[in-house]
Design a protein around this motif. Structure first.
Motif, mmCIF file in Angstrom:
data_model
loop_
_atom_site.group_PDB
_atom_site.id
_atom_site.type_symbol
_atom_site.label_atom_id
_atom_site.label_comp_id
_atom_site.label_asym_id
_atom_site.label_seq_id
_atom_site.Cartn_x
_atom_site.Cartn_y
_atom_site.Cartn_z
ATOM 1 N N LEU A 11 0.582 -0.519 0.168
ATOM 2 C CA LEU A 11 0.092 0.199 0.279
ATOM 3 C C LEU A 11 1.171 1.266 0.612
ATOM 4 O O LEU A 11 0.555 1.880 -1.254
ATOM 5 C CB LEU A 11 -1.194 0.059 1.387
ATOM 6 C CG LEU A 11 -1.617 1.137 1.180
ATOM 7 C CD1 LEU A 11 -2.899 1.131 -0.020
ATOM 8 C CD2 LEU A 11 -2.857 1.295 3.100
ATOM 9 N N VAL A 12 2.356 1.731 1.003
ATOM 10 C CA VAL A 12 2.872 2.484 0.819
ATOM 11 C C VAL A 12 3.705 2.456 -0.301
ATOM 12 O O VAL A 12 4.327 3.790 -0.111
ATOM 13 C CB VAL A 12 3.342 2.731 2.452
ATOM 14 C CG1 VAL A 12 2.140 2.965 3.677
ATOM 15 C CG2 VAL A 12 5.060 1.146 2.552
ATOM 16 N N LEU A 40 -9.305 6.994 1.816
ATOM 17 C CA LEU A 40 -10.178 5.724 1.901
ATOM 18 C C LEU A 40 -9.207 4.668 1.364
ATOM 19 O O LEU A 40 -10.004 3.442 2.385
ATOM 20 C CB LEU A 40 -11.339 6.110 0.357
ATOM 21 C CG LEU A 40 -12.257 4.643 1.046
ATOM 22 C CD1 LEU A 40 -12.750 4.509 2.218
ATOM 23 C CD2 LEU A 40 -13.245 4.892 -0.875
ATOM 24 N N ARG A 41 -8.481 4.446 0.758
ATOM 25 C CA ARG A 41 -7.385 3.581 0.802
ATOM 26 C C ARG A 41 -6.953 3.388 2.111
ATOM 27 O O ARG A 41 -6.302 2.172 2.649
ATOM 28 C CB ARG A 41 -6.253 2.641 -1.032
ATOM 29 C CG ARG A 41 -5.260 2.159 -0.458
ATOM 30 C CD ARG A 41 -5.197 2.267 -1.837
ATOM 31 N NE ARG A 41 -6.459 1.392 -3.064
ATOM 32 C CZ ARG A 41 -5.546 1.252 -4.585
ATOM 33 N NH1 ARG A 41 -4.715 1.196 -4.931
ATOM 34 N NH2 ARG A 41 -6.484 0.321 -5.262
ATOM 35 N N MET A 42 -5.734 4.221 2.167
ATOM 36 C CA MET A 42 -5.135 4.879 3.708
ATOM 37 C C MET A 42 -6.218 3.770 4.372
ATOM 38 O O MET A 42 -5.321 3.277 5.961
ATOM 39 C CB MET A 42 -4.986 5.963 3.312
ATOM 40 C CG MET A 42 -3.462 6.272 4.902
ATOM 41 S SD MET A 42 -2.005 4.643 4.452
ATOM 42 C CE MET A 42 -1.677 6.624 3.324
ATOM 43 N N VAL A 43 -7.169 4.310 4.461
ATOM 44 C CA VAL A 43 -8.028 4.451 6.188
ATOM 45 C C VAL A 43 -7.967 2.601 5.969
ATOM 46 O O VAL A 43 -8.328 1.905 7.037
ATOM 47 C CB VAL A 43 -9.158 5.098 6.037
ATOM 48 C CG1 VAL A 43 -10.357 4.593 6.745
ATOM 49 C CG2 VAL A 43 -8.905 6.136 6.540
ATOM 50 N N SER A 44 -8.498 1.572 4.970
ATOM 51 C CA SER A 44 -9.247 0.739 5.233
ATOM 52 C C SER A 44 -7.670 -0.032 5.006
ATOM 53 O O SER A 44 -8.186 -1.097 5.416
ATOM 54 C CB SER A 44 -9.246 0.180 3.332
ATOM 55 O OG SER A 44 -8.578 1.020 2.464
ATOM 56 N N GLY A 77 -3.065 2.519 11.209
ATOM 57 C CA GLY A 77 -3.135 4.010 10.506
ATOM 58 C C GLY A 77 -1.825 4.995 10.002
ATOM 59 O O GLY A 77 -1.679 5.379 9.081
ATOM 60 N N ALA A 78 -1.734 5.851 11.239
ATOM 61 C CA ALA A 78 -0.673 6.334 11.644
ATOM 62 C C ALA A 78 0.942 5.469 11.513
ATOM 63 O O ALA A 78 1.361 7.006 10.326
ATOM 64 C CB ALA A 78 -0.506 6.221 13.125
ATOM 65 N N ALA A 79 1.216 4.507 11.128
ATOM 66 C CA ALA A 79 2.489 4.432 11.011
ATOM 67 C C ALA A 79 2.451 4.101 9.220
ATOM 68 O O ALA A 79 3.294 4.602 8.482
ATOM 69 C CB ALA A 79 2.831 2.919 11.378
ATOM 70 N N LEU A 80 1.211 4.268 8.918
ATOM 71 C CA LEU A 80 1.029 4.317 7.046
ATOM 72 C C LEU A 80 1.017 5.703 6.454
ATOM 73 O O LEU A 80 1.880 5.756 5.974
ATOM 74 C CB LEU A 80 -0.551 3.178 6.510
ATOM 75 C CG LEU A 80 -0.167 1.529 7.207
ATOM 76 C CD1 LEU A 80 -1.482 0.925 6.885
ATOM 77 C CD2 LEU A 80 0.835 0.812 6.298
#
Length: 702
Positions: A99-100, A108-112, A157-160
């Protein structure tokens, strides 16, 4: 709820579990840059390696936390379920890394992604807990269970988010990566111990995995240590090595770019002087023409060629010539204005392009440049010698519509002033082209004349004044041109000097004259000496003495059989060097004759040191000599000077019986001229000319 088993934790192992989580996260984040920077095939390998490193790190952290757990019963872990939890940790980590490293990630993709990663870590944890196979089953308190899931999702989520921003921010990269790894470590550890707080072990619980073939805590500890050390160490080491290789590649790339810039500079500039070369000049000149067309401006192109530069190289060496070219370049830079262009085309040819408003301004600029060059090119090796220049000027508009035409027309004007006597300037005119073209053609044909044997020697006799006995022959070069017929030396000797052919031509004359003397001697003809004229370029060169010695030795000439003639002006131009060269020539057996005496700026002090054997009175004095005239007095003085110095005195240009009688009366020792005998080819020379007493010559100058 009844009181259950009391769980305690070993603080050291709890701290270790946090360190492992951070290290695993850091190792994974280091791979993100490699993933994005690699090609598609390598990207997949880096993604797999990063997922494996992070997954095993998370899994290791969990089971280190499990090892920190102390229950009042024997514990063990089902191997199959343990490996399943490892697979889940790797899968969740792989999705997070994928993802990253995407080019564009929406909110939205980050939240998912945070939800998936958080739930994946939580699933790994609770499956890992199930590996103990507790009987009865572990009971999870709903509030703590929900809190563990929330912590895992929020922290993930924070780390991503941090990792996603880190990839495009090279500033303080290591610090940001440590921060992201710390946040991810907190997420993993926080979720783990929150999940452990949610676990309730009923009283009387037993660990079924400890009763079967499950892993004991000690075995699990060794497995975790070995696997974690191997995988994380390999991941971090590979990433560090790859970074090192990338940095080295970057340095090589920078070096290559620097080398390319240097090569580009060298391709567009002259290596010796640093000035733009012909290629760059052509480009800049074409741009200047376009600007002049748009703005209605005028400019002049000055084509500068040094006079006698080859002679400097021959006399003083190429290192002196190179230093001279650098001084010329510095002079041009100094006199040029900010808008001027200065370039070196090659050899001793330079160009200056300067803006002008009228024709007279270009001429004045050229004259100032000539004066500056004479002053700056005075040779340090000999302060009496300065190099002049010839300048051809073409102007825009009028003398060319493009860069090539402008350069060519300025070159034609420069060549024209060379023919007119050098050390001057000329504005281009269309009529110059035909004359210059003729000279260029003659230059080409002169080069071929040496190869094709078109040069011939004619010989003019020299007799003793008292008894008309043969005193010697002077070799005079001619060019038997297939189209122009017999070409006299005054038409091509200066040309040969200018284009660098005089050394080869002079060597041929020297060798041919010595050969002919040897032929005469074998035939019984009595020719005491054969004379050869030397060019200043030959005298300044380094090969003359060796060439003379070789020619005399090869053809068997005894000392005194070869006479070398240099002009008075040549001898006085560089007196110290000339004395040294003539002394060496005398040592190998050559006689030295000082030609055209009285026409130069002779210095009697140097004349006393010159190893000369004869003086030749210039023909202009003999031609105008009458009884009681000043010319007669000059001739008489030269004869007396020669007698006092013990030198033979030769009078050139004797054309009448009266001139001969006067010279004999003055005590002149040798005579030469049309009255004595005209220059002839060997095959046209009467046999009696080579005898001791040639007949009285007839005819006048023709």
């Amino acid at each position: 709820m009844e009181s259950g088993l009391i769980a305690t934790y070993v603080p050291e192992l709890v701290a270790t579990s946090f360190v492992v989580a951070v290290v695993a996260s850091y190792a994974a984040l280091k791979t993100t840059g490699r993933i994005r920077a690699s090609d598609p095939v390598a990207r997949r390998w880096w993604l797999a390696g990063g997922a494996l490193a992070m997954g095993i790190g998370v899994w290791s952290m969990h089971f280190i936390g499990m090892l920190a757990l102390r229950l009042p019963i024997r514990l063990g872990y089902d191997i199959g379920i343990t490996l399943l939890s490892l697979l889940m940790a790797v899968a969740a980590s792989g999705y997070a890394l994928w993802l990253v490293t995407r080019d564009h990630v929406t909110r939205l993709r980050m939240v998912s992604g945070a939800v998936v990663m958080g739930l994946g870590i939580a699933a790994m944890h609770y499956v890992g807990m199930a590996a103990m196979r507790m009987d009865p089953a572990i009971i999870y308190r709903p509030l703590w269970f929900s809190a563990s899931l929330l912590i895992a999702i929020v922290a993930a989520g924070a780390a991503l988010a941090i990792a996603y921003r880190l990839r495009d921010n090279a500033h303080h990269e290591r610090l940001h990566r440590l921060l992201a790894a710390g946040v991810m470590g907190v997420a993993i550890v926080g979720m783990h111990y929150t999940g452990m707080a949610a676990a309730y072990f009923p009283a009387g619980s037993i660990c079924s995995a400890a009763l079967r073939d499950g892993l004991s805590p000690d075995s699990l500890a060794w497995l975790v240590v070995v696997v974690n050390t191997a995988v994380l160490g390999t991941a971090i080491g590979a990433s560090a090595l790859d970074r090192l290789l990338h940095e080295r590649t970057a340095r090589l790339s920078d070096s290559l770019q620097l080398a390319n810039r240097q090569l580009t500079h060298l391709a567009m500039h002259d290596a010796l002087t640093g000035l733009p070369n012909r290629m760059m000049l052509t480009d800049q000149l074409q741009e200047r023409i376009l600007r002049a067309q748009l703005a209605g401006e005028r400019f002049a192109l000055l084509f500068i060629d040094l006079d006698g530069f080859k002679g400097v190289n021959d006399a003083f060496g190429h290192h002196v010539g190179d230093a001279l070219l650098v001084r010329v370049a510095d002079t041009l830079r100094r006199v040029a204005s900010a808008d001027d262009t200065v370039a070196r085309l090659g050899g001793d040819e330079f160009v200056m392009v300067t803006r002008v408003t009228e024709v007279g301004e270009a001429t004045a600029r050229g004259e100032r440049l000539l004066a500056a060059l004479v002053e700056s090119t005075r040779l340090k090796e000999n302060d009496d010698v300065a190099v002049s220049a010839s300048i051809g000027i073409a102007q825009y508009p009028g003398d060319g519509e493009d860069a090539q035409a402008m350069i060519a027309h300025a070159d034609v004007a420069m060549y024209y002033i060379k023919q007119a006597g050098r050390n001057g300037l000329a504005l281009y005119a269309p009529s110059m082209g035909e004359e210059v073209q003729g000279q260029l053609q003659l230059t080409y044909e002169l080069r071929k004349a040496l190869e094709r044997g078109q040069l011939v020697l004619h010989y003019q006799p020299q007799v003793r004044a008292l008894d008309n006995g043969m005193a010697g022959m002077e070799a005079l070069v001619r060019w038997q041109h297939p189209r122009l017929g017999l070409v006299m030396p005054d038409r091509f000797i200066a040309l040969a000097e200018r284009v660098g052919l005089i050394v080869d031509l002079g060597q041929w004359v020297l060798d041919e004259a010595c050969r002919q003397w040897a032929v005469w001697r074998r035939a019984g003809a009595r020719v005491p000496t054969v004379s050869v004229n030397l060019s200043p370029v030959q005298v300044r060169g380094d090969c003359l003495v060796a060439q003379v010695a070789s020619a005399m030795r090869r053809h068997g000439l005894p000392p005194g059989a070869l006479t070398l003639e240099i002009t008075e002006s040549m001898a006085m131009l560089e007196p110290e060097r000339t004395v040294a060269v003539l002394t060496q020539l005398e040592a190998v057996g050559a006689r030295i004759s000082l030609d055209d005496f009285g026409t130069g700026y002779s210095s009697l002090s140097y004349l006393a040191y010159l190893p000369a054997h004869e003086l030749k009175i210039d023909r202009q004095f003999v031609r105008q000599m009458t009884t009681g005239s000043r010319h007669a007095a000059i001739v008489q003085s030269v004869v007396m000077l020669g007698q006092q110095l013990g030198l033979d005195v030769v009078a050139e240009g004797v054309e009448t019986p009266e001139q001969k009688q006067m010279l004999v009366a003055m005590g002149c020792s040798r005579l030469q001229g049309y009255y004595i005998g005209k220059p002839r080819a060997v095959e046209d020379m009467p046999a009696q000319v080579l005898q001791a007493q040639p007949p009285a010559a007839s005819g006048t100058h023709g």
